[in-house]
Design a protein around this motif. Structure first.
Motif, mmCIF file in Angstrom:
data_model
loop_
_atom_site.group_PDB
_atom_site.id
_atom_site.type_symbol
_atom_site.label_atom_id
_atom_site.label_comp_id
_atom_site.label_asym_id
_atom_site.label_seq_id
_atom_site.Cartn_x
_atom_site.Cartn_y
_atom_site.Cartn_z
ATOM 1 N N UNK A 184 5.214 -31.362 -13.455
ATOM 2 C CA UNK A 184 5.396 -31.641 -14.889
ATOM 3 C C UNK A 184 5.668 -30.332 -15.623
ATOM 4 N N UNK A 185 6.498 -30.395 -16.646
ATOM 5 C CA UNK A 185 6.876 -29.195 -17.383
ATOM 6 C C UNK A 185 5.696 -28.691 -18.202
ATOM 7 N N UNK A 186 5.211 -27.521 -17.846
ATOM 8 C CA UNK A 186 4.088 -26.900 -18.541
ATOM 9 C C UNK A 186 4.407 -25.416 -18.727
ATOM 10 N N UNK A 187 3.858 -24.830 -19.788
ATOM 11 C CA UNK A 187 4.158 -23.443 -20.107
ATOM 12 C C UNK A 187 2.900 -22.596 -20.112
ATOM 13 N N UNK A 188 3.112 -21.294 -19.952
ATOM 14 C CA UNK A 188 2.082 -20.271 -20.118
ATOM 15 C C UNK A 188 2.689 -19.173 -20.970
ATOM 16 N N UNK A 189 2.016 -18.803 -22.072
ATOM 17 C CA UNK A 189 2.544 -17.803 -22.991
ATOM 18 C C UNK A 189 1.637 -16.585 -23.007
ATOM 19 N N UNK B 235 3.654 -30.040 -31.122
ATOM 20 C CA UNK B 235 4.652 -31.014 -30.666
ATOM 21 C C UNK B 235 4.200 -31.776 -29.427
ATOM 22 N N UNK B 236 2.987 -31.506 -28.962
ATOM 23 C CA UNK B 236 2.465 -32.207 -27.806
ATOM 24 C C UNK B 236 2.891 -31.628 -26.474
ATOM 25 N N UNK B 237 3.438 -30.414 -26.476
ATOM 26 C CA UNK B 237 3.876 -29.757 -25.245
ATOM 27 C C UNK B 237 2.702 -28.980 -24.650
ATOM 28 N N UNK B 238 2.497 -29.112 -23.349
ATOM 29 C CA UNK B 238 1.407 -28.428 -22.652
ATOM 30 C C UNK B 238 1.716 -26.933 -22.615
ATOM 31 N N UNK B 239 1.006 -26.162 -23.430
ATOM 32 C CA UNK B 239 1.290 -24.729 -23.578
ATOM 33 C C UNK B 239 -0.010 -23.930 -23.519
ATOM 34 N N UNK B 240 -0.310 -23.409 -22.342
ATOM 35 C CA UNK B 240 -1.466 -22.530 -22.195
ATOM 36 C C UNK B 240 -1.124 -21.163 -22.780
ATOM 37 N N UNK B 241 -2.145 -20.466 -23.257
ATOM 38 C CA UNK B 241 -1.909 -19.204 -23.972
ATOM 39 C C UNK B 241 -3.054 -18.249 -23.698
ATOM 40 N N UNK B 242 -2.710 -17.007 -23.393
ATOM 41 C CA UNK B 242 -3.718 -15.971 -23.191
ATOM 42 C C UNK B 242 -3.834 -15.153 -24.470
ATOM 43 N N UNK B 243 -4.980 -15.265 -25.155
ATOM 44 C CA UNK B 243 -5.162 -14.579 -26.435
ATOM 45 C C UNK B 243 -5.546 -13.116 -26.272
ATOM 46 N N UNK C 254 4.282 -35.370 -30.651
ATOM 47 C CA UNK C 254 3.616 -34.675 -31.764
ATOM 48 C C UNK C 254 2.232 -35.242 -32.062
ATOM 49 N N UNK C 255 1.355 -34.312 -32.500
ATOM 50 C CA UNK C 255 0.013 -34.660 -32.965
ATOM 51 C C UNK C 255 -0.907 -35.155 -31.851
ATOM 52 N N UNK C 256 -0.615 -34.794 -30.608
ATOM 53 C CA UNK C 256 -1.460 -35.265 -29.504
ATOM 54 C C UNK C 256 -2.248 -34.153 -28.824
ATOM 55 N N UNK C 257 -2.005 -32.875 -29.213
ATOM 56 C CA UNK C 257 -2.712 -31.762 -28.582
ATOM 57 C C UNK C 257 -3.405 -30.895 -29.625
ATOM 58 N N UNK C 258 -4.481 -30.285 -29.197
ATOM 59 C CA UNK C 258 -5.225 -29.342 -30.030
ATOM 60 C C UNK C 258 -4.432 -28.045 -30.122
ATOM 61 N N UNK C 259 -4.131 -27.598 -31.328
ATOM 62 C CA UNK C 259 -3.377 -26.353 -31.479
ATOM 63 C C UNK C 259 -4.240 -25.137 -31.157
ATOM 64 N N UNK C 260 -5.550 -25.313 -31.109
ATOM 65 C CA UNK C 260 -6.445 -24.193 -30.820
ATOM 66 C C UNK C 260 -6.635 -23.964 -29.329
ATOM 67 N N UNK C 261 -6.761 -25.057 -28.551
ATOM 68 C CA UNK C 261 -7.096 -24.869 -27.129
ATOM 69 C C UNK C 261 -6.166 -25.589 -26.168
ATOM 70 N N UNK C 262 -5.248 -26.400 -26.658
ATOM 71 C CA UNK C 262 -4.286 -27.124 -25.823
ATOM 72 C C UNK C 262 -4.846 -28.424 -25.262
ATOM 73 N N UNK C 263 -6.096 -28.771 -25.606
ATOM 74 C CA UNK C 263 -6.666 -30.027 -25.129
ATOM 75 C C UNK C 263 -6.018 -31.222 -25.793
ATOM 76 N N UNK C 264 -6.256 -32.391 -25.236
ATOM 77 C CA UNK C 264 -5.715 -33.622 -25.794
ATOM 78 C C UNK C 264 -6.596 -34.128 -26.936
#
Length: 243
Positions: free
Chosen positions: A88-93, A107-115, A175-185
């Motif tokens: 499945x298309x998933x990202x890491x930033x 936008x509901x895209x699975x986007x992991x992020x290292x702060x 859209x509106x299905x993921x947490x913008x803070x942690x990427x959770x559903x």
């Protein structure tokens, strides 16, 4: 190098990575006779994540091809939309792309992020372990062999970054299905379930809420909703597939 002489022409889309003198016309390159074409292209400044077809004298070859004397090579950009097979298309930033990560999550895209800056080796290892496309402006990171997949983020402006990623990968948008803070559903929540996170004015004014299944953060259509809605509408209008 003191070996076979070849000629390489980079597509205009790859001009950012090569000196002005090499843009738009074949460049004479002397190789060592042993290095692969992929190595030669990267040594000239272009990460292989940005390379589509490699065409040698009219025939497509792999990056493992070892150039021979006199060959003329065309380096083409990645075709769009780019398909990432096998997962499945998933990202890491990386640490520099926090705003882009939040907008992808919106936008509901699975986007992991290292702060925090955990280093290129750790980022590449996570990309491989979780089969995520690494998004970065760090060319050195994108050249690491352990990456599962990667893409250079061309702009420094979040609006353009988002538009480019959506154009390149055409992810499914939910859209509106993921947490913008942690990427959770997110799931719907009652006011009582999130009451401990609400100020008195919010409790009085709003009745529709959602909560992150991972971090527990509450969401509602607050003061910034119109701005977020505009981002969502522009993304959907761009032509990516809504969920």
């Amino acid at each position: 190098m003191n070996g076979p002489e070849i000629h390489i022409e980079f597509a205009p889309e790859l001009g950012l990575f090569v000196p002005h003198a090499r843009r738009g016309r074949p460049t004479q390159v002397v190789t060592d006779g042993a290095s692969t074409l992929g190595h030669v292209v990267e040594s000239l400044g272009v990460p292989l994540t940005e390379v589509g077809a490699l065409v040698v004298d009219g025939h497509t070859v792999a990056a493992s091809h070892v150039p021979a004397a006199g060959e003329t090579i065309e380096v083409r950009p990645v075709e769009r939309p780019q398909r990432v097979p096998g997962a499945p298309l998933r990202f890491l930033l990386d640490v520099h792309l926090g705003t882009l990560a939040r907008r992808l999550r919106l936008l509901g895209v699975d986007a992991a992020y290292e702060s925090t800056d955990i280093g290129d080796a750790a980022l590449a290892a996570r990309s491989a372990a979780e089969r995520r496309v690494m998004l970065s402006r760090d060319r050195g990171l994108l050249r690491r062999r352990e990456l599962w997949a990667g893409a250079f983020v061309y702009s420094t402006r979040p609006e353009e970054q988002l538009r480019d990623v959506l154009d390149r990968f055409a992810p499914e948008l939910r859209p509106w299905t993921r947490c913008t803070a942690c990427n959770g559903l997110l799931r719907d929540a009652t006011k009582d379930e999130v009451a401990d996170q609400l100020e008195h004015g919010t409790r009085r004014t709003y009745d529709v809420f959602a909560r992150c299944l991972d971090c527990g953060r509450a969401y509602w259509k607050g003061a910034h909703h119109d701005q977020l809605e505009a981002i969502v509408e522009r993304a959907l209008a761009q032509g990516s597939s809504p969920g």
